[in-house]
Design a protein around this motif. Structure first.
Motif, PDB file in Angstrom:
ATOM      1  N   PHE A 105       0.832  -1.208   0.000  1.00 36.06           N
ATOM      2  CA  PHE A 105       0.000   0.000   0.000  1.00 36.06           C
ATOM      3  C   PHE A 105       0.865   1.256   0.000  1.00 36.06           C
ATOM      4  O   PHE A 105       0.602   2.216  -0.738  1.00 36.06           O
ATOM      5  N   ILE A 106       1.925   1.247   0.814  1.00 38.26           N
ATOM      6  CA  ILE A 106       2.840   2.393   0.863  1.00 38.26           C
ATOM      7  C   ILE A 106       3.564   2.540  -0.479  1.00 38.26           C
ATOM      8  O   ILE A 106       3.705   3.647  -1.009  1.00 38.26           O
ATOM      9  N   GLY A 107       4.015   1.410  -1.039  1.00 42.14           N
ATOM     10  CA  GLY A 107       4.723   1.454  -2.318  1.00 42.14           C
ATOM     11  C   GLY A 107       3.862   1.947  -3.458  1.00 42.14           C
ATOM     12  O   GLY A 107       4.361   2.563  -4.407  1.00 42.14           O
ATOM     13  N   GLU A 108       2.568   1.689  -3.380  1.00 46.30           N
ATOM     14  CA  GLU A 108       1.655   2.109  -4.447  1.00 46.30           C
ATOM     15  C   GLU A 108       1.495   3.627  -4.522  1.00 46.30           C
ATOM     16  O   GLU A 108       0.925   4.144  -5.482  1.00 46.30           O
ATOM     17  N   LYS A 109       2.009   4.329  -3.518  1.00 41.59           N
ATOM     18  CA  LYS A 109       1.938   5.792  -3.542  1.00 41.59           C
ATOM     19  C   LYS A 109       3.073   6.410  -4.359  1.00 41.59           C
ATOM     20  O   LYS A 109       3.078   7.624  -4.596  1.00 41.59           O
ATOM     21  N   CYS A 110       4.051   5.589  -4.769  1.00 41.54           N
ATOM     22  CA  CYS A 110       5.145   6.096  -5.603  1.00 41.54           C
ATOM     23  C   CYS A 110       4.580   6.683  -6.895  1.00 41.54           C
ATOM     24  O   CYS A 110       3.637   6.139  -7.475  1.00 41.54           O
ATOM     25  N   MET A 111       5.170   7.782  -7.346  1.00 42.07           N
ATOM     26  CA  MET A 111       4.712   8.424  -8.577  1.00 42.07           C
ATOM     27  C   MET A 111       5.383   7.774  -9.786  1.00 42.07           C
ATOM     28  O   MET A 111       6.576   7.457  -9.749  1.00 42.07           O
ATOM     29  N   ILE A 112       4.612   7.580 -10.829  1.00 47.57           N
ATOM     30  CA  ILE A 112       5.123   6.954 -12.044  1.00 47.57           C
ATOM     31  C   ILE A 112       4.481   7.623 -13.252  1.00 47.57           C
ATOM     32  O   ILE A 112       3.369   8.153 -13.170  1.00 47.57           O
ATOM     33  N   SER A 113       5.187   7.601 -14.353  1.00 45.99           N
ATOM     34  CA  SER A 113       4.699   8.273 -15.558  1.00 45.99           C
ATOM     35  C   SER A 113       3.812   7.341 -16.380  1.00 45.99           C
ATOM     36  O   SER A 113       4.108   6.150 -16.523  1.00 45.99           O
ATOM     37  N   LEU A 163      -7.358  15.628 -11.338  1.00 50.84           N
ATOM     38  CA  LEU A 163      -8.095  14.929 -10.294  1.00 50.84           C
ATOM     39  C   LEU A 163      -7.547  15.371  -8.945  1.00 50.84           C
ATOM     40  O   LEU A 163      -6.333  15.361  -8.723  1.00 50.84           O
ATOM     41  N   HIS A 164      -8.444  15.785  -8.057  1.00 52.62           N
ATOM     42  CA  HIS A 164      -8.032  16.306  -6.757  1.00 52.62           C
ATOM     43  C   HIS A 164      -8.176  15.207  -5.710  1.00 52.62           C
ATOM     44  O   HIS A 164      -9.280  14.820  -5.331  1.00 52.62           O
ATOM     45  N   LEU A 165      -7.035  14.698  -5.261  1.00 53.15           N
ATOM     46  CA  LEU A 165      -7.005  13.621  -4.287  1.00 53.15           C
ATOM     47  C   LEU A 165      -6.746  14.182  -2.893  1.00 53.15           C
ATOM     48  O   LEU A 165      -6.481  15.378  -2.728  1.00 53.15           O
ATOM     49  N   ILE A 166      -6.804  13.311  -1.895  1.00 53.05           N
ATOM     50  CA  ILE A 166      -6.618  13.757  -0.516  1.00 53.05           C
ATOM     51  C   ILE A 166      -5.244  14.396  -0.321  1.00 53.05           C
ATOM     52  O   ILE A 166      -5.107  15.416   0.358  1.00 53.05           O
ATOM     53  N   TYR A 167      -4.205  13.806  -0.926  1.00 53.59           N
ATOM     54  CA  TYR A 167      -2.845  14.291  -0.703  1.00 53.59           C
ATOM     55  C   TYR A 167      -2.328  15.143  -1.863  1.00 53.59           C
ATOM     56  O   TYR A 167      -1.129  15.382  -1.962  1.00 53.59           O
ATOM     57  N   GLY A 168      -3.211  15.611  -2.731  1.00 54.91           N
ATOM     58  CA  GLY A 168      -2.783  16.486  -3.812  1.00 54.91           C
ATOM     59  C   GLY A 168      -3.525  16.204  -5.102  1.00 54.91           C
ATOM     60  O   GLY A 168      -4.350  15.291  -5.181  1.00 54.91           O
ATOM     61  N   SER A 169      -3.205  16.970  -6.118  1.00 55.96           N
ATOM     62  CA  SER A 169      -3.871  16.834  -7.416  1.00 55.96           C
ATOM     63  C   SER A 169      -2.942  16.157  -8.420  1.00 55.96           C
ATOM     64  O   SER A 169      -1.722  16.305  -8.349  1.00 55.96           O
ATOM     65  N   VAL A 170      -3.523  15.420  -9.341  1.00 59.29           N
ATOM     66  CA  VAL A 170      -2.770  14.832 -10.445  1.00 59.29           C
ATOM     67  C   VAL A 170      -3.453  15.227 -11.744  1.00 59.29           C
ATOM     68  O   VAL A 170      -4.658  15.353 -11.822  1.00 59.29           O
ATOM     69  N   PRO A 202       2.684  12.505 -21.577  1.00 57.42           N
ATOM     70  CA  PRO A 202       2.988  11.844 -20.300  1.00 57.42           C
ATOM     71  C   PRO A 202       2.574  12.692 -19.104  1.00 57.42           C
ATOM     72  O   PRO A 202       2.618  13.928 -19.142  1.00 57.42           O
ATOM     73  N   VAL A 203       2.185  12.012 -18.042  1.00 56.74           N
ATOM     74  CA  VAL A 203       1.796  12.674 -16.803  1.00 56.74           C
ATOM     75  C   VAL A 203       2.146  11.731 -15.648  1.00 56.74           C
ATOM     76  O   VAL A 203       2.057  10.505 -15.784  1.00 56.74           O
ATOM     77  N   PHE A 204       2.554  12.303 -14.531  1.00 54.31           N
ATOM     78  CA  PHE A 204       2.893  11.487 -13.361  1.00 54.31           C
ATOM     79  C   PHE A 204       1.661  11.287 -12.483  1.00 54.31           C
ATOM     80  O   PHE A 204       0.937  12.241 -12.175  1.00 54.31           O
ATOM     81  N   VAL A 205       1.460  10.034 -12.100  1.00 54.59           N
ATOM     82  CA  VAL A 205       0.335   9.671 -11.235  1.00 54.59           C
ATOM     83  C   VAL A 205       0.832   8.655 -10.215  1.00 54.59           C
ATOM     84  O   VAL A 205       1.888   8.042 -10.395  1.00 54.59           O
ATOM     85  N   PRO A 206       0.088   8.453  -9.118  1.00 54.78           N
ATOM     86  CA  PRO A 206       0.479   7.394  -8.173  1.00 54.78           C
ATOM     87  C   PRO A 206       0.418   6.032  -8.860  1.00 54.78           C
ATOM     88  O   PRO A 206      -0.381   5.819  -9.776  1.00 54.78           O
ATOM     89  N   LEU A 207       1.248   5.128  -8.394  1.00 54.21           N
ATOM     90  CA  LEU A 207       1.320   3.800  -9.005  1.00 54.21           C
ATOM     91  C   LEU A 207      -0.023   3.093  -8.986  1.00 54.21           C
ATOM     92  O   LEU A 207      -0.391   2.409  -9.951  1.00 54.21           O
TER      93      LEU A 207
END
Length: 203
Positions: A8-16, A26-33, A41-46
């Motif tokens: 779960f922690i690893g899935e928060k890593c950002m990836i392109s 998209l506005h998430l709890i810990y920020g927008s993507v 290309p755009v970076f999003v959580p894994l």
């Protein structure tokens, strides 16, 4: 820590990713993507990248470190050094596993990468177990190991409580035995130096 929590922690890593759709941020709890623009290309959580890939809404761009030359160099350095080398990603095993299992077609030389990453993990785990064995045999009270990941620490976690408890019991037994020996020795010394110690030779 449970393996599911580590993932779960690893899935928060950002990836392109390269989306095939367009959408506002998209506005998430810990920020927008985002924003998302098709073909850009755009970076999003894994976790989002794997979700979108399963829906065939994007292509995942593997991290730069997921490259055979880079990983082979890391593997050789890990074999040469007695210390743990710093990994290019704190959650390299989680990221690699999720990316390669979700989007193998997006990863060049996927099976070769899978093998070399597993080799690196095995080398590091063997080194970690050797370090723990030396720590236990040396009856140490603390140890410092740099550059370990959460997953690697978790892999040897079941060993430590039992081993340290065994050492503690051994040390308590040894201390008690030494104390009893000292008390017995002191008692015998006291008896031999008493007033009647030479009574057999008295006139």
């Amino acid at each position: 820590m449970d393996p599911a929590i580590i993932e779960f922690i690893g899935e928060k890593c950002m990836i392109s990713i390269i989306p095939n759709f367009s959408n506002e941020p998209l506005h998430l709890i810990y920020g927008s993507v985002g924003p998302f623009r098709a073909g850009f290309p755009v970076f999003v959580p894994l976790w989002m990248a794997t979700h979108l890939r399963k829906q065939q809404k994007c292509r995942i761009v593997p991290p730069e470190w997921m490259d055979m030359d880079i990983l082979e160099e890391i593997k050789e350095e890990e074999k040469r050094s007695k210390f743990f080398t710093k990994m290019p990603c704190e959650h390299y095993m989680v990221v690699a596993q999720l990316v390669m299992s979700t989007a193998p077609d997006d990863v060049p030389r996927c099976e070769e990468l899978r093998t070399v990453i597993k080799d690196i993990f095995d080398i590091r785990e063997s080194k970690l177990r050797t370090s723990i064995d030396a720590f236990i045999k040396g009856e140490g009270t603390y140890a410092k190991l740099d550059n370990l990941t959460l997953l690697e620490i978790h892999s040897v976690r079941p060993i430590l409580p039992y081993s340290l408890d065994h050492i503690a019991r051994y040390q308590r037994t040894a201390t008690a035995s030494q104390r009893d020996t000292s008390m017995l020795s002191a008692s015998m010394t006291g008896s031999s130096s008493g007033p009647n110690s030479n009574s057999l030779f008295s006139q």
